[in-house]
Design a protein around this motif. Structure first.
Motif, PDB file in Angstrom:
ATOM      1  N   GLU A 155      13.901  63.331  26.557  1.00 46.29           N
ATOM      2  CA  GLU A 155      13.853  63.633  27.992  1.00 46.29           C
ATOM      3  C   GLU A 155      14.504  64.974  28.293  1.00 46.29           C
ATOM      4  O   GLU A 155      14.002  65.768  29.092  1.00 46.29           O
TER       5      GLU A 155
ATOM      6  N   ASP B 118      22.178  61.449  24.039  1.00 43.93           N
ATOM      7  CA  ASP B 118      21.522  60.209  23.614  1.00 43.93           C
ATOM      8  C   ASP B 118      20.028  60.195  23.940  1.00 43.93           C
ATOM      9  O   ASP B 118      19.259  59.540  23.266  1.00 43.93           O
ATOM     10  N   GLN B 119      19.653  60.891  25.006  1.00 44.38           N
ATOM     11  CA  GLN B 119      18.235  60.885  25.419  1.00 44.38           C
ATOM     12  C   GLN B 119      17.637  62.262  25.121  1.00 44.38           C
ATOM     13  O   GLN B 119      17.343  63.030  26.036  1.00 44.38           O
TER      14      GLN B 119
END
Ligand SMILES: [Zn+2]
Length: 319
Positions: free
Chosen positions: A243, A239-240
């Motif tokens: 990052e 989801d990220q």
């Protein structure tokens, strides 16, 4: 329980490889599409069939297969589908999903000479014949049509192809702009960094590809898309993404600087560096560990940190 979510159904299939399960995806569209097939094992076919049944579907209902890349854990099960099944992917899949004797010979010839330049002792060259062992789980099929950068696959008007070479020369991802979903293959995985696997020069080229540099470039490229969620080739969704990519690029740089440190202390061959980086794994996984080592050296050369001497074997040292 296999279920549809946003027109995508995720199915995990077992593989005979250390990586564990592979994820394949069913996409609703004008044509029912399977993204990746799985390895060529009876067990994978049974699991595919039983998960399709949970969706009231049978393998015969699948109208086309799209390959994210050619590795046996993703492509091999194609052999269980009827010959009439349409298969789409990057043209560079072809030499791997339909390996000819000529190609296998080309592979062995290229890497025998390459490994000697790396300083690999002759007794380890047998590692190259392991390729045949790997391909046991792959297939003998041909592409129906090519998928290239920015193309829309047949029957999937919402999806767009992004070329993401590195882990495999043939690797692509599928992006759906309306909700930012990416089906990424192995370009980025939640739990591990994919190996930048060495391949012989692609048709028409004389130099080998530099897979780690390509991989980093593919990751950077993904940062320019508004990606909300990645469905991966192995393990969980991501989801990220931004990052994770930043973190992966830093980890890779740090690993390369460790190699640079070795090269400040002495001149070394690729094989010597490989043994230092992977003191036990190099013996059983020579191809993987050498690929990783070469990746770090390609990276260090690209940022101007190291020099090479064209001796036999080749020697590397820090600037
Ligand atoms: Zn994989």
């Amino acid at each position: 329980m296999t279920e549809w979510k946003d027109g995508i159904a995720k199915m995990a299939l077992p593989t005979p490889f250390p990586v564990g399960d592979v994820n394949v995806y069913l996409l609703k569209g004008e044509r029912l599409t399977l993204v990746d097939a799985g390895p060529k094992t009876k067990k994978a076919w049974e699991l595919l069939t039983s998960q399709l049944r949970e969706l009231d579907l049978r393998p015969e209902d699948i109208e086309q297969v799209i390959l994210t890349h050619d590795h046996p854990d993703h492509a091999g099960l194609l052999d269980f589908f009827p010959d009439s099944m349409e298969v789409y992917g990057h043209p560079l899949n072809e030499r791997w999903i339909h390996p000819t004797e000529d190609f296998l010979q080309e592979f062995i010839t290229f890497f025998s000479s390459f490994f000697l330049k790396c300083g690999v002792p002759e007794e380890y060259l047998t590692a190259l014949t392991d390729l045949k062992q790997m391909l046991k789980y792959s297939c003998s099929r041909s592409l129906t049509g090519a998928l290239l950068e920015k193309m829309t696959p047949p029957g999937l008007p919402e999806w767009q192809v992004i070329e993401t070479p590195g882990h495999a020369q043939s690797q692509i991802a599928l992006f759906r702009e309306k909700d930012g979903i990416l089906i990424g293959g192995d370009v980025v995985l939640a739990h591990v960094s994919p190996n930048p696997l060495l391949e012989p020069p692609v048709p028409g080229e004389s130099a080998r590809p530099k897979p780690l540099l390509q991989h980093n470039h593919s990751l950077q490229k993904l940062l320019s898309y508004p990606i909300q969620k990645v469905y991966t080739g192995h393990g969980k969704e991501i989801d990220q993404l931004a990052e994770l990519i930043e973190q992966r690029l830093i980890t890779q740089h740090d690993r390369a600087m460790k190699v640079n440190q070795f090269l400040k202390e002495s001149e070394l061959t690729v094989f010597e560096i490989c043994r230092r980086l992977f003191p036990s794994a190099y013996q059983n996984q020579l191809f993987l560990t050498l690929s990783e080592t070469i990746g770090q050296l390609d990276y260090l050369a690209s940022i101007g940190e190291i020099m090479r001497k064209d001796t036999q074997p080749v020697l590397f040292h820090a600037k």
